[in-house]
Design a protein around this motif. Structure first.
Motif, PDB file in Angstrom:
ATOM      1  N   ILE B  39      20.692  76.449  10.212  1.00  0.00           N
ATOM      2  CA  ILE B  39      20.823  75.028  10.510  1.00  0.00           C
ATOM      3  C   ILE B  39      21.708  74.839  11.734  1.00  0.00           C
ATOM      4  CG2 ILE B  39      21.676  72.815   9.622  1.00  0.00           C
ATOM      5  CD1 ILE B  39      20.788  73.706   6.859  1.00  0.00           C
ATOM      6  N   GLY B  40      21.261  73.981  12.638  1.00  0.00           N
ATOM      7  CA  GLY B  40      22.040  73.715  13.842  1.00  0.00           C
ATOM      8  C   GLY B  40      22.122  72.226  14.116  1.00  0.00           C
ATOM      9  N   LYS B  41      22.551  71.881  15.338  1.00  0.00           N
ATOM     10  CA  LYS B  41      22.672  70.464  15.706  1.00  0.00           C
ATOM     11  C   LYS B  41      21.853  70.206  16.950  1.00  0.00           C
ATOM     12  CE  LYS B  41      27.505  70.018  14.305  1.00  0.00           C
ATOM     13  NZ  LYS B  41      28.351  71.138  14.681  1.00  0.00           N
ATOM     14  N   TYR B  42      21.346  68.987  17.031  1.00  0.00           N
ATOM     15  CA  TYR B  42      20.613  68.557  18.209  1.00  0.00           C
ATOM     16  C   TYR B  42      21.284  67.304  18.749  1.00  0.00           C
ATOM     17  CZ  TYR B  42      16.894  66.340  20.901  1.00  0.00           C
ATOM     18  OH  TYR B  42      16.185  65.714  21.884  1.00  0.00           O
ATOM     19  N   LEU B  43      21.643  67.307  20.016  1.00  0.00           N
ATOM     20  CA  LEU B  43      22.301  66.139  20.617  1.00  0.00           C
ATOM     21  C   LEU B  43      21.484  65.652  21.801  1.00  0.00           C
ATOM     22  CD1 LEU B  43      24.736  68.535  20.058  1.00  0.00           C
ATOM     23  CD2 LEU B  43      26.111  66.525  20.490  1.00  0.00           C
ATOM     24  N   GLU B  44      21.415  64.335  21.969  1.00  0.00           N
ATOM     25  CA  GLU B  44      20.757  63.749  23.135  1.00  0.00           C
ATOM     26  C   GLU B  44      21.762  62.939  23.921  1.00  0.00           C
ATOM     27  OE1 GLU B  44      16.109  62.958  21.958  1.00  0.00           O
ATOM     28  OE2 GLU B  44      17.404  61.269  22.429  1.00  0.00           O
ATOM     29  N   LEU B  45      21.890  63.225  25.199  1.00  0.00           N
ATOM     30  CA  LEU B  45      22.816  62.486  26.057  1.00  0.00           C
ATOM     31  C   LEU B  45      22.014  61.767  27.139  1.00  0.00           C
ATOM     32  CD1 LEU B  45      24.702  64.552  24.664  1.00  0.00           C
ATOM     33  CD2 LEU B  45      25.850  64.881  26.839  1.00  0.00           C
ATOM     34  N   LEU B  46      22.339  60.505  27.389  1.00  0.00           N
ATOM     35  CA  LEU B  46      21.787  59.802  28.543  1.00  0.00           C
ATOM     36  C   LEU B  46      22.858  59.787  29.609  1.00  0.00           C
ATOM     37  CD1 LEU B  46      19.823  56.729  27.151  1.00  0.00           C
ATOM     38  CD2 LEU B  46      18.914  58.696  28.402  1.00  0.00           C
ATOM     39  N   ILE B  47      22.524  60.244  30.795  1.00  0.00           N
ATOM     40  CA  ILE B  47      23.558  60.391  31.824  1.00  0.00           C
ATOM     41  C   ILE B  47      23.141  59.672  33.102  1.00  0.00           C
ATOM     42  CG2 ILE B  47      24.867  62.066  33.200  1.00  0.00           C
ATOM     43  CD1 ILE B  47      24.886  63.880  30.861  1.00  0.00           C
ATOM     44  N   ASN B  48      24.032  58.818  33.581  1.00  0.00           N
ATOM     45  CA  ASN B  48      23.776  58.066  34.816  1.00  0.00           C
ATOM     46  C   ASN B  48      23.706  59.003  36.011  1.00  0.00           C
ATOM     47  OD1 ASN B  48      23.700  55.392  33.766  1.00  0.00           O
ATOM     48  ND2 ASN B  48      25.913  55.524  33.465  1.00  0.00           N
ATOM     49  N   ASP B  49      22.974  58.574  37.065  1.00  0.00           N
ATOM     50  CA  ASP B  49      22.871  59.386  38.270  1.00  0.00           C
ATOM     51  C   ASP B  49      24.273  59.654  38.817  1.00  0.00           C
ATOM     52  OD1 ASP B  49      20.156  59.481  38.076  1.00  0.00           O
ATOM     53  OD2 ASP B  49      19.872  57.617  39.210  1.00  0.00           O
ATOM     54  N   THR B  50      24.464  60.868  39.294  1.00  0.00           N
ATOM     55  CA  THR B  50      25.803  61.259  39.739  1.00  0.00           C
ATOM     56  C   THR B  50      25.695  62.278  40.873  1.00  0.00           C
ATOM     57  OG1 THR B  50      27.792  62.452  39.074  1.00  0.00           O
ATOM     58  CG2 THR B  50      25.808  62.956  37.831  1.00  0.00           C
ATOM     59  N   ASP B  51      26.776  62.353  41.661  1.00  0.00           N
ATOM     60  CA  ASP B  51      26.827  63.361  42.731  1.00  0.00           C
ATOM     61  C   ASP B  51      27.219  64.715  42.185  1.00  0.00           C
ATOM     62  OD1 ASP B  51      26.271  61.358  44.491  1.00  0.00           O
ATOM     63  OD2 ASP B  51      28.382  60.970  44.995  1.00  0.00           O
ATOM     64  N   ARG B  52      27.781  64.708  40.973  1.00  0.00           N
ATOM     65  CA  ARG B  52      28.245  65.968  40.404  1.00  0.00           C
ATOM     66  C   ARG B  52      27.062  66.846  40.019  1.00  0.00           C
ATOM     67  NH1 ARG B  52      32.615  63.822  36.033  1.00  0.00           N
ATOM     68  NH2 ARG B  52      33.009  66.041  35.697  1.00  0.00           N
ATOM     69  N   ASP B  53      27.307  68.135  39.975  1.00  0.00           N
ATOM     70  CA  ASP B  53      26.297  69.104  39.554  1.00  0.00           C
ATOM     71  C   ASP B  53      26.079  68.937  38.047  1.00  0.00           C
ATOM     72  OD1 ASP B  53      24.934  71.326  38.636  1.00  0.00           O
ATOM     73  OD2 ASP B  53      25.885  72.699  40.068  1.00  0.00           O
ATOM     74  N   LEU B  54      24.948  68.350  37.695  1.00  0.00           N
ATOM     75  CA  LEU B  54      24.715  67.982  36.292  1.00  0.00           C
ATOM     76  C   LEU B  54      24.693  69.201  35.381  1.00  0.00           C
ATOM     77  CD1 LEU B  54      24.274  65.640  34.407  1.00  0.00           C
ATOM     78  CD2 LEU B  54      21.825  65.776  34.844  1.00  0.00           C
ATOM     79  N   ASN B  55      24.081  70.271  35.898  1.00  0.00           N
ATOM     80  CA  ASN B  55      24.000  71.503  35.129  1.00  0.00           C
ATOM     81  C   ASN B  55      25.402  72.001  34.745  1.00  0.00           C
ATOM     82  OD1 ASN B  55      21.643  73.064  34.360  1.00  0.00           O
ATOM     83  ND2 ASN B  55      22.745  74.773  35.304  1.00  0.00           N
ATOM     84  N   GLU B  56      26.279  72.023  35.730  1.00  0.00           N
ATOM     85  CA  GLU B  56      27.661  72.465  35.513  1.00  0.00           C
ATOM     86  C   GLU B  56      28.393  71.532  34.550  1.00  0.00           C
ATOM     87  OE1 GLU B  56      29.729  75.068  36.240  1.00  0.00           O
ATOM     88  OE2 GLU B  56      27.742  75.919  36.640  1.00  0.00           O
TER      89      GLU B  56
END
Lengths: 225, 82
Positions: B39-56
């Motif tokens: 059993i694990g967890k699933y999370l959903e995030l909505l993220i506004n456009d950003t200059d930051r490296d989203l992956n990082e």
């Protein structure tokens, strides 16, 4: 000596901890809210049990990121005694101040009863008033007290005598090597699942926890007076 | 706007008593083919456009808070949000 009892939304052993210090130990104590940024006025920090942030995400995860934990890390670096009990232990592991993690109890049940503990190391600032190998009786009350760490960490814990308390009877939660409480390498941060603050008066079943708080005071007096 | 889907699972080396209990139930229900449940967890995030490296940024959020890497692994996918 002045103690701080940290309070997070959902802490519920904070008043017991306060009572143990003020009325049974007879030392100064103050509640400190989780958004405080300065703990420099305190000689020891106590992180009580409970369900900080409702145990959401993981027990202690959100509390470990709160403002006050930055101050706790500074206090730990200064060598001040820091005690985390139950949820406090979970917060200390989540904050990286102690190695390992607390998993769900092996039998999936919340366990609330007094258990025998063995003092594995009485050479710490938290246990100098116990005998080496002494059996004491302290209540546990947790659903996630199953201590886990990888083999390498376990080896280090053993080599440095960081295992302070083990369950002396039946292992209640499946914890690795019956571990009930550990200190950091320096020996000034103790995390334990059992509740010493609930065992400070024989009328309430056991006073075996009081020596833990007396140990902290003794160590402090020896180095500060 | 981006949607980030994060999956947090217990590490292979960590016992999952909850998964074992669920497996027991499934087998009792007649699904004898079930070999293991984790059993694990699933999370959903909505993220506004950003200059930051989203992956990082997502990696950092996982390492610092969303997963406890002592006991858990995580992986994530980033997609356009509608």
């Amino acid at each position: 000596m002045k103690f701080a009892v940290l309070v997070f939304p959902g802490s519920n052993c904070d008043v017991d901890m306060y009572h143990a210090i003020k009325d049974e130990l007879g030392e100064e104590v103050e509640f400190v809210w989780h958004d405080a940024t300065d703990l420099s006025g305190f000689d020891a920090i106590l992180i009580p049990g409970g369900f900080s942030y409702g145990d959401y995400l993981r027990c202690g995860a959100m509390a470990s990121q709160s403002n006050v934990m930055k101050a706790v890390k500074e206090a730990a670096e200064e060598g001040k005694p820091i005690l985390g009990v139950c949820n406090g232990f979970q917060i200390l592991t989540e904050a990286g101040l102690l190695p390992g993690a607390l998993l769900r109890n092996k039998n999936l049940k919340f366990i609330c009863r007094t258990v025998p503990l063995k003092v594995e190391n009485n050479q710490t600032m938290f246990t100098n008033q116990y005998d080496q190998g002494q059996i004491i009786h302290i209540p546990i009350a947790h659903g996630e007290g199953n201590y886990y760490c990888d083999e390498e960490t376990l080896k280090k814990l053993k080599e440095n005598n960081q295992i302070v308390f083990t369950y002396a009877g039946e292992n209640p939660n499946g914890s690795l090597e019956n571990i009930a409480g550990i200190v950091n390498e320096r020996g000034n941060v103790l995390g334990m699942m059992p509740h010493p603050e609930r065992a400070v008066d024989a009328l309430l079943g056991s006073a075996d926890g009081l020596a833990l708080f007396k140990s902290i005071v003794k160590q402090w007096r020896e180095t500060h007076v | 706007m981006k949607k980030v889907k994060i999956y947090v699972t217990l590490r292979e080396s960590v016992l999952d008593p909850q998964g074992s209990a669920v497996k027991g139930s499934l087998v009792n229900m007649g699904y004898k083919e079930v070999e293991d449940v984790r059993i694990g967890k699933y999370l959903e995030l909505l993220i506004n456009d950003t200059d930051r490296d989203l992956n990082e940024m997502v990696k950092e959020m996982c390492e610092k808070l969303l997963a406890n890497t002592v006991i858990e692994d995580y992986r994530f996918e980033i997609e356009e949000a509608n």
